[in-house]
Design a protein around this motif. Structure first.
Motif, PDB file in Angstrom:
ATOM      1  N   LEU A 246      -8.299 -18.019 -14.834  1.00 17.70           N
ATOM      2  CA  LEU A 246      -9.498 -17.952 -14.005  1.00 17.70           C
ATOM      3  C   LEU A 246     -10.608 -17.404 -14.894  1.00 17.70           C
ATOM      4  CD1 LEU A 246     -10.877 -18.228 -11.270  1.00 17.70           C
ATOM      5  CD2 LEU A 246     -10.109 -15.913 -10.723  1.00 17.70           C
ATOM      6  N   SER A 442     -14.241 -11.816  -1.492  1.00 15.73           N
ATOM      7  CA  SER A 442     -14.002 -12.024  -2.916  1.00 15.73           C
ATOM      8  C   SER A 442     -15.247 -12.448  -3.671  1.00 15.73           C
ATOM      9  CB  SER A 442     -12.906 -13.077  -3.097  1.00 15.73           C
ATOM     10  OG  SER A 442     -13.276 -14.294  -2.467  1.00 15.73           O
ATOM     11  N   VAL A 453      -8.916 -21.788 -10.048  1.00 16.01           N
ATOM     12  CA  VAL A 453      -8.798 -21.777  -8.592  1.00 16.01           C
ATOM     13  C   VAL A 453      -8.772 -20.341  -8.091  1.00 16.01           C
ATOM     14  CG1 VAL A 453      -7.349 -22.444  -6.639  1.00 16.01           C
ATOM     15  CG2 VAL A 453      -7.569 -23.972  -8.608  1.00 16.01           C
ATOM     16  N   GLY A 454      -9.463 -20.093  -6.962  1.00 18.63           N
ATOM     17  CA  GLY A 454      -9.484 -18.764  -6.372  1.00 18.63           C
ATOM     18  C   GLY A 454     -10.615 -17.921  -6.924  1.00 18.63           C
ATOM     19  N   ASP A 455     -10.675 -16.687  -6.474  1.00 19.38           N
ATOM     20  CA  ASP A 455     -11.689 -15.739  -6.920  1.00 19.38           C
ATOM     21  C   ASP A 455     -11.019 -14.556  -7.605  1.00 19.38           C
ATOM     22  OD1 ASP A 455     -13.842 -17.246  -6.049  1.00 19.38           O
ATOM     23  OD2 ASP A 455     -13.927 -16.278  -4.090  1.00 19.38           O
ATOM     24  N   LYS A 459      -9.177 -10.592  -1.293  1.00 18.79           N
ATOM     25  CA  LYS A 459      -7.940 -11.237  -0.853  1.00 18.79           C
ATOM     26  C   LYS A 459      -7.608 -12.453  -1.706  1.00 18.79           C
ATOM     27  CE  LYS A 459      -8.242  -9.830   4.013  1.00 18.79           C
ATOM     28  NZ  LYS A 459      -8.382 -10.319   5.412  1.00 18.79           N
ATOM     29  N   SER A 460      -8.632 -13.180  -2.126  1.00 15.94           N
ATOM     30  CA  SER A 460      -8.391 -14.398  -2.899  1.00 15.94           C
ATOM     31  C   SER A 460      -7.657 -14.132  -4.203  1.00 15.94           C
ATOM     32  CB  SER A 460      -9.722 -15.104  -3.180  1.00 15.94           C
ATOM     33  OG  SER A 460      -9.539 -16.308  -3.881  1.00 15.94           O
ATOM     34  N   SER A 461      -7.840 -12.929  -4.768  1.00 16.80           N
ATOM     35  CA  SER A 461      -7.214 -12.617  -6.055  1.00 16.80           C
ATOM     36  C   SER A 461      -5.698 -12.482  -5.946  1.00 16.80           C
ATOM     37  CB  SER A 461      -7.791 -11.323  -6.622  1.00 16.80           C
ATOM     38  OG  SER A 461      -7.381 -10.196  -5.863  1.00 16.80           O
ATOM     39  N   GLU A 463      -3.494 -14.440  -4.690  1.00 16.83           N
ATOM     40  CA  GLU A 463      -2.812 -15.682  -5.067  1.00 16.83           C
ATOM     41  C   GLU A 463      -2.771 -15.862  -6.574  1.00 16.83           C
ATOM     42  OE1 GLU A 463      -1.204 -17.455  -2.852  1.00 16.83           O
ATOM     43  OE2 GLU A 463      -1.918 -16.059  -1.315  1.00 16.83           O
ATOM     44  N   PHE A 464      -3.846 -15.424  -7.250  1.00 15.69           N
ATOM     45  CA  PHE A 464      -3.879 -15.606  -8.707  1.00 15.69           C
ATOM     46  C   PHE A 464      -2.857 -14.718  -9.415  1.00 15.69           C
ATOM     47  CE2 PHE A 464      -5.499 -14.693 -13.001  1.00 15.69           C
ATOM     48  CZ  PHE A 464      -5.558 -15.995 -13.499  1.00 15.69           C
TER      49      PHE A 464
END
Length: 485
Positions: A246, A442, A453-455, A459-461, A463-464
């Motif tokens: 990312l 995020s 993908v993602g931030d 919360k988005s982090s 998944e990363f």
């Protein structure tokens, strides 16, 4: 030299870097030589990765409820040492003390979010058939790396450190070679908070270490924050080596100002957005799109800009090269027909003559084809582009290749909603100069402001920094053989 030479931090200890390539680190505030930074090699990175791999064996098996206890203590230490950290960040980066304090306060907020992670990754369980359950749970990736920029020596590292580590990963961080001091103090506070040795490691250096991180087979994921050019390079190189990546890049953020905007509030917000941290932030406003007759607001922006005092309420830019580059943009725009309303070139601060300052600069009648309108200036400069309609302004905003942020200043709710829907940006504001979401929301842009993908926060982090494990269990032998057997 004020500080000892910079050292790596590996397996809980500061380690001398043996290198023939040594960089001088000077303060942009007054030109003082702060320290020197020997550049690490790929061998140094190997040692750090091995340390992290060993630590991962135990840390990944530690329950998240226990892992976040470290960050409860770390948060308290950030609060205790807030002013010390702010002073160091100001010294090495050049921003004002007030801005540095705000940066540490944001680190505290980011850490608070990490402390809430046990409540956010509880997983799911469902009885999918009689006596048969499916379950999901988050698992850490392993050894991860974070490559961070100069403009926020503590905040951007803390975009990744608390979340990635609390989720069970072990981390290697590569700070900007321009601001290597603050991250060492962060390492000490993490250790004091009880983080086991090897879970967090620092490897200093320049492009050689960036490439080595992207190539290293022992590193599972890489996050990056910096310019778009380097973000693209890191993303391509890391993913070519089959890593998650990312990479956040640059920005060209536009503020759309409508005639009905509240003049005083708009002028204050526009000025603060373009000048905060000397304009050295990826959320800074560098272009204002005036829609229709907005001269009354432009006049007030000039008044607000002239209130800023370099070396007092306006910090320094990072180095002489940046100062010269920013001033070239201004001079080139003037030569192309733009009108300089407030001129920040050739600023000298009494007593800090060796500091690198650019004063607040307001430029009117900029056209979309000028370099200053298209490229990231990264200085306390606002370029005003005049448009006749909201659609014309949005067309200019959406034509730029970046997509971090856009804001609209208006008292018309319909116009504000129209901009929110139409602007090609990941973060949009209404009557806000710097539309950075607060936790748990995020941070992340679109287009050439982000690759992957993602931030990177919120919360988005999650998944990363994790991978999903699915388990299916059956204990009822009487169910017989079915499609799940």
């Amino acid at each position: 030299m004020k500080y000892e030479p910079i050292k790596n931090f590996i397996n809980g200890e500061f380690i001398t870097i043996e290198s023939q390539r040594i960089l001088d680190i000077t303060s942009p505030v007054d030109g003082t030589l702060l320290t020197e930074l020997p550049c690490s090699s790929a061998v140094d990175l190997d040692i750090a990765v091995l340390s992290a791999q060993k630590a991962f064996t135990t840390w990944s098996k530690t329950r998240i409820k226990e892992r976040v206890q470290v960050f409860f203590r770390y948060k308290a230490l950030l609060e205790k040492h807030l002013h010390e950290l702010a002073a160091m960040g100001s010294e090495e980066n050049g921003k004002t003390i007030v801005e540095s304090i705000a940066e540490i306060e944001k680190c505290i907020e980011l850490t608070e979010f990490a402390c809430s992670l046990p409540q956010l990754i509880t997983g799911e369980i469902l009885e999918v058939s009689k006596g048969v359950e499916c379950r999901t749970e988050k698992a850490p990736l392993g050894v991860v790396a974070s490559i961070v920029p100069f403009n926020f020596p503590t905040m951007v590292p803390n975009w990744t450190i608390p979340n990635a580590i609390a989720l069970g990963n072990c981390m290697i961080i590569k700070p900007s070679e321009k601001v290597p001091l603050s991250i060492g103090r962060i390492a000490q506070l993490l250790k004091e908070a009880g983080l086991p040795d090897g879970v967090f490691n620092i490897v200093h250096g320049d492009a050689e270490i960036v490439n080595a991180i992207c190539d290293h087979p022992g590193i599972e994921a890489v996050s990056f924050v910096g310019s778009t050019k380097i973000a693209q390079h890191v993303y391509r190189r890391a993913t070519q080596n089959l890593k998650r990546c990312l990479a956040l890049g640059g920005a060209k953020n536009h503020l759309l100002v409508l005639p009905d905007a509240t003049p005083d509030m708009t002028a204050q917000n526009v000025t603060a957005s373009m000048s905060g941290c000397a304009g050295q932030r990826c959320m800074a406003a560098s272009a204002m799109l005036g829609v229709g007759p907005v001269d009354h607001i432009i006049d007030k922006i000039c008044i607000e800009a002239r209130k800023l005092v370099a070396g007092d309420t306006l910090g320094a830019v990072i180095n002489k090269a940046s100062q010269e580059r920013i001033e070239r943009y201004i001079t080139e725009a003037e030569a192309q027909g733009a009108k300089i309303l407030v001129d920040g070139r050739n600023v000298k601060v009494p007593g800090k003559e060796n500091g690198t300052y650019v004063g607040p600069t307001v430029i009117d009648y900029v056209t979309p084809d000028m370099a200053i309108a298209r490229e990231e200036v990264f200085g306390p400069v606002i370029s005003i582009i005049r448009t006749n309609t909201l659609d014309e302004a949005l067309a200019i905003e959406n034509a730029n290749p970046y997509g971090n942020a856009a804001s609209v200043f208006t008292q018309n709710g319909g116009a504000a909603r129209y901009v929110i829907e139409k602007a090609s940006a990941g973060m949009v504001g209404v009557n806000i100069g710097v539309p950075v979401p607060r936790e748990p929301f995020s941070f992340g842009g679109w287009n050439e402001s982000k690759f992957g993908v993602g931030d990177i926060t919120g919360k988005s982090s999650i998944e990363f920094w994790t991978k999903l494990k699915k388990s299916t269990t059956k204990w009822n032998a009487e169910a017989g053989v079915n499609w799940m057997s």
